[in-house]
Design a protein around this motif. Structure first.
Motif, PDB file in Angstrom:
ATOM      1  N   ALA A 154      -4.125  -6.412  16.702  1.00 48.53           N
ATOM      2  CA  ALA A 154      -4.434  -5.497  16.273  1.00 48.53           C
ATOM      3  C   ALA A 154      -3.650  -4.165  15.713  1.00 48.53           C
ATOM      4  CB  ALA A 154      -6.073  -4.675  17.567  1.00 48.53           C
ATOM      5  N   GLY A 155      -2.720  -4.473  16.721  1.00 46.18           N
ATOM      6  CA  GLY A 155      -2.320  -3.332  16.670  1.00 46.18           C
ATOM      7  C   GLY A 155      -1.160  -3.687  15.612  1.00 46.18           C
ATOM      8  N   GLU A 156      -1.005  -4.878  15.164  1.00 42.03           N
ATOM      9  CA  GLU A 156       0.027  -4.477  13.891  1.00 42.03           C
ATOM     10  C   GLU A 156      -1.499  -4.672  12.846  1.00 42.03           C
ATOM     11  OE1 GLU A 156       1.199  -8.286  13.397  1.00 42.03           O
ATOM     12  OE2 GLU A 156       2.777  -8.895  15.265  1.00 42.03           O
ATOM     13  N   LYS A 157      -2.259  -4.621  12.342  1.00 44.23           N
ATOM     14  CA  LYS A 157      -3.528  -4.388  11.544  1.00 44.23           C
ATOM     15  C   LYS A 157      -2.723  -2.726  11.118  1.00 44.23           C
ATOM     16  CE  LYS A 157      -5.500  -8.593  11.900  1.00 44.23           C
ATOM     17  NZ  LYS A 157      -7.336  -9.537  12.001  1.00 44.23           N
ATOM     18  N   LEU A 158      -3.572  -1.749  12.751  1.00 42.33           N
ATOM     19  CA  LEU A 158      -3.157  -0.519  12.151  1.00 42.33           C
ATOM     20  C   LEU A 158      -2.371   0.096  11.510  1.00 42.33           C
ATOM     21  CD1 LEU A 158      -4.587   1.913  13.037  1.00 42.33           C
ATOM     22  CD2 LEU A 158      -3.512   1.980  14.830  1.00 42.33           C
ATOM     23  N   VAL A 159      -1.082  -0.506  12.031  1.00 47.61           N
ATOM     24  CA  VAL A 159       0.088  -0.752  11.119  1.00 47.61           C
ATOM     25  C   VAL A 159       0.325  -0.560  10.165  1.00 47.61           C
ATOM     26  CG1 VAL A 159       2.604  -0.799  11.105  1.00 47.61           C
ATOM     27  CG2 VAL A 159       1.831  -0.625  13.057  1.00 47.61           C
ATOM     28  N   TYR A 216      -2.250   1.984   8.282  1.00 46.14           N
ATOM     29  CA  TYR A 216      -1.276   3.243   8.059  1.00 46.14           C
ATOM     30  C   TYR A 216      -0.081   3.466   6.635  1.00 46.14           C
ATOM     31  CZ  TYR A 216       1.703   7.014  10.024  1.00 46.14           C
ATOM     32  OH  TYR A 216       2.475   8.491   9.407  1.00 46.14           O
ATOM     33  N   GLU A 217       0.904   2.589   6.687  1.00 43.02           N
ATOM     34  CA  GLU A 217       2.636   2.272   6.201  1.00 43.02           C
ATOM     35  C   GLU A 217       0.833   2.505   4.712  1.00 43.02           C
ATOM     36  OE1 GLU A 217       5.170   2.306   6.355  1.00 43.02           O
ATOM     37  OE2 GLU A 217       4.627   3.499   8.425  1.00 43.02           O
ATOM     38  N   ASP A 221       1.013  -1.108  -1.996  1.00 42.32           N
ATOM     39  CA  ASP A 221       0.012  -2.248  -2.485  1.00 42.32           C
ATOM     40  C   ASP A 221       1.417  -3.684  -2.305  1.00 42.32           C
ATOM     41  OD1 ASP A 221      -1.928  -1.451  -3.738  1.00 42.32           O
ATOM     42  OD2 ASP A 221      -0.908  -1.181  -5.618  1.00 42.32           O
ATOM     43  N   ARG A 222       1.793  -3.148  -2.164  1.00 41.98           N
ATOM     44  CA  ARG A 222       3.323  -3.902  -1.453  1.00 41.98           C
ATOM     45  C   ARG A 222       3.567  -4.358  -0.102  1.00 41.98           C
ATOM     46  NH1 ARG A 222       8.717  -2.945  -4.704  1.00 41.98           N
ATOM     47  NH2 ARG A 222       9.327  -3.979  -3.251  1.00 41.98           N
ATOM     48  N   VAL A 223       3.015  -3.559   0.883  1.00 47.23           N
ATOM     49  CA  VAL A 223       3.410  -3.408   2.278  1.00 47.23           C
ATOM     50  C   VAL A 223       2.702  -4.624   2.466  1.00 47.23           C
ATOM     51  CG1 VAL A 223       2.840  -2.456   3.998  1.00 47.23           C
ATOM     52  CG2 VAL A 223       3.231  -1.025   2.944  1.00 47.23           C
ATOM     53  N   GLU A 224       3.528  -5.635   3.519  1.00 53.53           N
ATOM     54  CA  GLU A 224       3.337  -6.483   3.790  1.00 53.53           C
ATOM     55  C   GLU A 224       3.185  -7.380   5.170  1.00 53.53           C
ATOM     56  OE1 GLU A 224       4.620 -11.604   3.338  1.00 53.53           O
ATOM     57  OE2 GLU A 224       6.266  -9.614   2.038  1.00 53.53           O
ATOM     58  N   HIS A 225       1.933  -7.573   5.459  1.00 54.09           N
ATOM     59  CA  HIS A 225       2.598  -8.203   7.405  1.00 54.09           C
ATOM     60  C   HIS A 225       3.092  -9.397   7.875  1.00 54.09           C
ATOM     61  CE1 HIS A 225      -0.763  -8.651  10.118  1.00 54.09           C
ATOM     62  NE2 HIS A 225       0.149  -8.193  11.481  1.00 54.09           N
ATOM     63  N   LEU A 256      10.612 -13.736  12.137  1.00 53.96           N
ATOM     64  CA  LEU A 256      11.529 -12.962  11.549  1.00 53.96           C
ATOM     65  C   LEU A 256      12.435 -11.385  12.146  1.00 53.96           C
ATOM     66  CD1 LEU A 256       9.608 -12.793   8.287  1.00 53.96           C
ATOM     67  CD2 LEU A 256      12.186 -13.890   8.547  1.00 53.96           C
ATOM     68  N   GLY A 257      12.621 -10.811  13.333  1.00 50.13           N
ATOM     69  CA  GLY A 257      12.485 -10.159  13.938  1.00 50.13           C
ATOM     70  C   GLY A 257      11.719  -8.803  13.851  1.00 50.13           C
ATOM     71  N   TYR A 258      10.857  -8.866  12.884  1.00 45.62           N
ATOM     72  CA  TYR A 258       9.654  -7.293  12.398  1.00 45.62           C
ATOM     73  C   TYR A 258       8.533  -7.974  11.666  1.00 45.62           C
ATOM     74  CZ  TYR A 258      10.853  -8.630   7.757  1.00 45.62           C
ATOM     75  OH  TYR A 258      10.945  -9.072   6.661  1.00 45.62           O
ATOM     76  N   ASP A 259       7.578  -7.312  12.213  1.00 44.31           N
ATOM     77  CA  ASP A 259       5.978  -7.614  11.375  1.00 44.31           C
ATOM     78  C   ASP A 259       5.576  -7.182  10.102  1.00 44.31           C
ATOM     79  OD1 ASP A 259       5.516  -8.289  14.343  1.00 44.31           O
ATOM     80  OD2 ASP A 259       5.697  -7.202  14.855  1.00 44.31           O
ATOM     81  N   VAL A 260       5.645  -5.740   9.866  1.00 47.63           N
ATOM     82  CA  VAL A 260       5.521  -5.261   8.542  1.00 47.63           C
ATOM     83  C   VAL A 260       6.175  -4.952   7.540  1.00 47.63           C
ATOM     84  CG1 VAL A 260       4.020  -3.456   7.631  1.00 47.63           C
ATOM     85  CG2 VAL A 260       3.229  -4.642   9.905  1.00 47.63           C
ATOM     86  N   ARG A 261       6.205  -5.575   6.281  1.00 40.21           N
ATOM     87  CA  ARG A 261       7.263  -4.797   5.440  1.00 40.21           C
ATOM     88  C   ARG A 261       6.841  -3.534   4.941  1.00 40.21           C
ATOM     89  NH1 ARG A 261       8.428  -6.524  -0.113  1.00 40.21           N
ATOM     90  NH2 ARG A 261      10.415  -6.362  -0.457  1.00 40.21           N
TER      91      ARG A 261
END
Length: 126
Positions: free
Chosen positions: A7-12, A15-16, A30-34, A43-48
């Motif tokens: 849920a936190g990842e989806k919110l970020v 937001y991005e 449009d290029r923000v990726e979960h 990968l060491g991160y959740d959102v690009r």
């Protein structure tokens, strides 16, 4: 914890996309990726995401229902990425998530802003 983290990842992600669209950067929004969902959770991160100049932002999201200072777990990959790519890495901390979600972000190596205490060890036979 998994559902809270997702849920936190989806919110970020939302937001991005909003942040970039509000500044007129719809192409970047449009290029923000979960990535934890599209590429896996190693990968060491959740959102690009991106800054306004198109430079990548590699965001690791840490969500808690507790207060701002609540400790969190950090993987070896997350810590390494924060050290290896400090100009791109962001740790996004969401807290009091169930009551009134709040957020802050830190850039660069996590060890520069947080005390890191080892919690587990991988034991291999000699």
């Amino acid at each position: 914890n998994r559902s809270l983290g997702l849920a936190g990842e989806k919110l970020v992600v939302a937001y991005e996309r909003f942040r970039l669209a509000e500044s007129g950067e719809n192409r970047l929004a449009d290029r923000v990726e979960h990535v934890s969902q599209t590429r896996g959770d190693g990968l060491g991160y959740d959102v690009r995401s991106f800054d306004h100049n198109g430079r990548e932002r590699l965001i690791e999201v840490k969500t808690t229902a507790f207060g701002r200072e609540a400790p969190f777990y950090l993987s070896r990959n997350e810590l390494a990425l924060s050290k290896d790519q400090p100009e791109l890495f962001r740790l996004c901390r969401l807290f009091e998530f169930r009551r009134q979600p709040q957020m802050f972000e830190i850039a660069g190596p996590v060890g520069a802003r947080c005390r890191l205490d080892p919690m587990t060890y991988l034991a291999s036979f000699l």
